[in-house]
Motif scaffolding. Sequence first.
Motif, mmCIF file in Angstrom:
data_model
loop_
_atom_site.group_PDB
_atom_site.id
_atom_site.type_symbol
_atom_site.label_atom_id
_atom_site.label_comp_id
_atom_site.label_asym_id
_atom_site.label_seq_id
_atom_site.Cartn_x
_atom_site.Cartn_y
_atom_site.Cartn_z
ATOM 1 N N ARG A 125 0.793 -1.226 0.000
ATOM 2 C CA ARG A 125 0.000 0.000 0.000
ATOM 3 C C ARG A 125 0.825 1.276 0.000
ATOM 4 O O ARG A 125 0.302 2.365 -0.099
ATOM 5 C CB ARG A 125 -0.955 -0.004 1.203
ATOM 6 N N GLY A 126 2.127 1.154 0.139
ATOM 7 C CA GLY A 126 2.979 2.329 0.082
ATOM 8 C C GLY A 126 2.941 3.208 1.326
ATOM 9 O O GLY A 126 3.290 4.386 1.266
ATOM 10 N N ILE A 127 2.554 2.634 2.450
ATOM 11 C CA ILE A 127 2.559 3.406 3.697
ATOM 12 C C ILE A 127 4.010 3.695 4.072
ATOM 13 O O ILE A 127 4.870 2.808 4.047
ATOM 14 C CB ILE A 127 1.822 2.650 4.820
ATOM 15 N N HIS A 128 4.290 4.940 4.408
ATOM 16 C CA HIS A 128 5.652 5.371 4.724
ATOM 17 C C HIS A 128 5.935 5.323 6.230
ATOM 18 O O HIS A 128 7.073 5.078 6.640
ATOM 19 C CB HIS A 128 5.885 6.798 4.210
ATOM 20 N N ARG A 129 4.904 5.557 7.039
ATOM 21 C CA ARG A 129 5.091 5.664 8.486
ATOM 22 C C ARG A 129 3.992 4.894 9.201
ATOM 23 O O ARG A 129 2.811 5.142 8.985
ATOM 24 C CB ARG A 129 5.025 7.133 8.892
ATOM 25 N N VAL A 130 4.406 3.947 10.043
ATOM 26 C CA VAL A 130 3.452 3.210 10.873
ATOM 27 C C VAL A 130 3.726 3.567 12.330
ATOM 28 O O VAL A 130 4.840 3.371 12.821
ATOM 29 C CB VAL A 130 3.554 1.689 10.668
ATOM 30 N N GLU A 131 2.709 4.092 12.994
ATOM 31 C CA GLU A 131 2.825 4.473 14.402
ATOM 32 C C GLU A 131 2.272 3.382 15.307
ATOM 33 O O GLU A 131 1.445 2.561 14.894
ATOM 34 C CB GLU A 131 2.041 5.770 14.671
ATOM 35 N N TRP A 132 2.706 3.448 16.549
ATOM 36 C CA TRP A 132 2.263 2.550 17.609
ATOM 37 C C TRP A 132 2.107 3.402 18.857
ATOM 38 O O TRP A 132 3.057 4.064 19.269
ATOM 39 C CB TRP A 132 3.344 1.493 17.830
ATOM 40 N N HIS A 133 0.923 3.432 19.444
ATOM 41 C CA HIS A 133 0.670 4.199 20.662
ATOM 42 C C HIS A 133 0.427 3.215 21.798
ATOM 43 O O HIS A 133 -0.384 2.289 21.651
ATOM 44 C CB HIS A 133 -0.551 5.100 20.499
ATOM 45 N N ALA A 134 1.111 3.418 22.925
ATOM 46 C CA ALA A 134 0.973 2.504 24.060
ATOM 47 C C ALA A 134 1.035 3.276 25.363
ATOM 48 O O ALA A 134 1.850 4.193 25.512
ATOM 49 C CB ALA A 134 2.079 1.449 24.037
ATOM 50 N N SER A 135 0.206 2.883 26.307
ATOM 51 C CA SER A 135 0.288 3.443 27.646
ATOM 52 C C SER A 135 1.690 3.210 28.199
ATOM 53 O O SER A 135 2.272 2.132 27.987
ATOM 54 C CB SER A 135 -0.740 2.771 28.560
ATOM 55 N N VAL A 136 2.227 4.192 28.902
ATOM 56 C CA VAL A 136 3.553 4.021 29.495
ATOM 57 C C VAL A 136 3.560 2.870 30.497
ATOM 58 O O VAL A 136 4.624 2.338 30.826
ATOM 59 C CB VAL A 136 4.074 5.315 30.167
ATOM 60 N N LYS A 137 2.372 2.459 30.968
ATOM 61 C CA LYS A 137 2.258 1.356 31.922
ATOM 62 C C LYS A 137 2.143 -0.005 31.232
ATOM 63 O O LYS A 137 2.139 -1.034 31.900
ATOM 64 C CB LYS A 137 1.038 1.577 32.809
ATOM 65 N N ASN A 138 2.044 -0.012 29.903
ATOM 66 C CA ASN A 138 1.839 -1.256 29.168
ATOM 67 C C ASN A 138 3.167 -1.783 28.618
ATOM 68 O O ASN A 138 3.496 -1.623 27.445
ATOM 69 C CB ASN A 138 0.823 -1.048 28.042
ATOM 70 N N THR A 169 0.937 8.402 27.091
ATOM 71 C CA THR A 169 1.044 7.487 25.954
ATOM 72 C C THR A 169 2.397 7.651 25.286
ATOM 73 O O THR A 169 2.788 8.762 24.934
ATOM 74 C CB THR A 169 -0.068 7.778 24.915
ATOM 75 N N GLU A 170 3.113 6.536 25.122
ATOM 76 C CA GLU A 170 4.347 6.558 24.334
ATOM 77 C C GLU A 170 3.977 6.434 22.867
ATOM 78 O O GLU A 170 3.105 5.640 22.500
ATOM 79 C CB GLU A 170 5.277 5.408 24.729
ATOM 80 N N VAL A 171 4.656 7.203 22.031
ATOM 81 C CA VAL A 171 4.472 7.120 20.579
ATOM 82 C C VAL A 171 5.737 6.524 19.988
ATOM 83 O O VAL A 171 6.841 7.028 20.197
ATOM 84 C CB VAL A 171 4.193 8.512 19.965
ATOM 85 N N TRP A 172 5.553 5.435 19.257
ATOM 86 C CA TRP A 172 6.626 4.738 18.568
ATOM 87 C C TRP A 172 6.291 4.755 17.088
ATOM 88 O O TRP A 172 5.119 4.861 16.712
ATOM 89 C CB TRP A 172 6.716 3.292 19.045
ATOM 90 N N ALA A 173 7.290 4.620 16.237
ATOM 91 C CA ALA A 173 7.017 4.564 14.792
ATOM 92 C C ALA A 173 8.164 3.874 14.066
ATOM 93 O O ALA A 173 9.301 3.851 14.536
ATOM 94 C CB ALA A 173 6.809 5.964 14.220
ATOM 95 N N VAL A 174 7.815 3.342 12.904
ATOM 96 C CA VAL A 174 8.809 2.802 11.980
ATOM 97 C C VAL A 174 8.510 3.397 10.615
ATOM 98 O O VAL A 174 7.344 3.520 10.225
ATOM 99 C CB VAL A 174 8.815 1.256 11.953
ATOM 100 N N LEU A 175 9.571 3.807 9.922
ATOM 101 C CA LEU A 175 9.445 4.353 8.577
ATOM 102 C C LEU A 175 9.732 3.251 7.558
ATOM 103 O O LEU A 175 10.487 2.316 7.834
ATOM 104 C CB LEU A 175 10.411 5.523 8.386
ATOM 105 N N ALA A 176 9.145 3.379 6.391
ATOM 106 C CA ALA A 176 9.285 2.345 5.357
ATOM 107 C C ALA A 176 10.746 1.979 5.080
ATOM 108 O O ALA A 176 11.074 0.778 5.019
ATOM 109 C CB ALA A 176 8.575 2.776 4.071
ATOM 110 N N PRO A 177 11.679 2.941 4.929
ATOM 111 C CA PRO A 177 13.074 2.552 4.678
ATOM 112 C C PRO A 177 13.675 1.745 5.838
ATOM 113 O O PRO A 177 14.448 0.812 5.617
ATOM 114 C CB PRO A 177 13.807 3.879 4.490
#
Length: 188
Positions: A125-138, A169-177
Amino acid sequence: MFAISLGDDGAELRPLEPWRAEEFLAHMDRGRDFIGQHIALPDFVADLDSARSFLRSYAEKAASDTGRIYGIWTDGTLVGGVLFRTFDATSGTAEAGCWLEPSAAGKGLITRACRVIIDWAVEERGIHRVEWHASVKNGASIAVARRLGMTREGVLRENYPHRGTRTDTEVWAVLAPEWRAAKAGAAS
């Protein structure tokens, strides 16, 4: 319908569609307390009508290309799921998420299922950025983000009201490259 194997243990990833509302509700009832520790999903899926409505909302998201939801089955039993809570192919961004009942925890199912959907999003699908949101307690969810090769980008302070308490909430991400490089490194 399709099923994608998640490994030698018989686990499968399949679309989680409205016609599976009874099964989804039974699954949620088995894991309600465990799942609800950090996310509100069990609060939205309280009876058959709300289970059907929740799954219908994701069927509508899939039809409009703004989200997806998949179940994880082991030995024919729904034990968890992964989803794209948001999916914007135009801007190339998506937010992945997950849940799991206690009987399936600690087996790597979420990591394996997320690898499948993230790879599809990036490669098909050509998604460039996938985020992940998680409670700091998780801690378990944060560990998944790490295993997926995501980078911790920051903390949204007290942004998520969950059962009467505001949580960070912690925000994590991975970029396509980065995703492709990690895949290439694992293949060699």
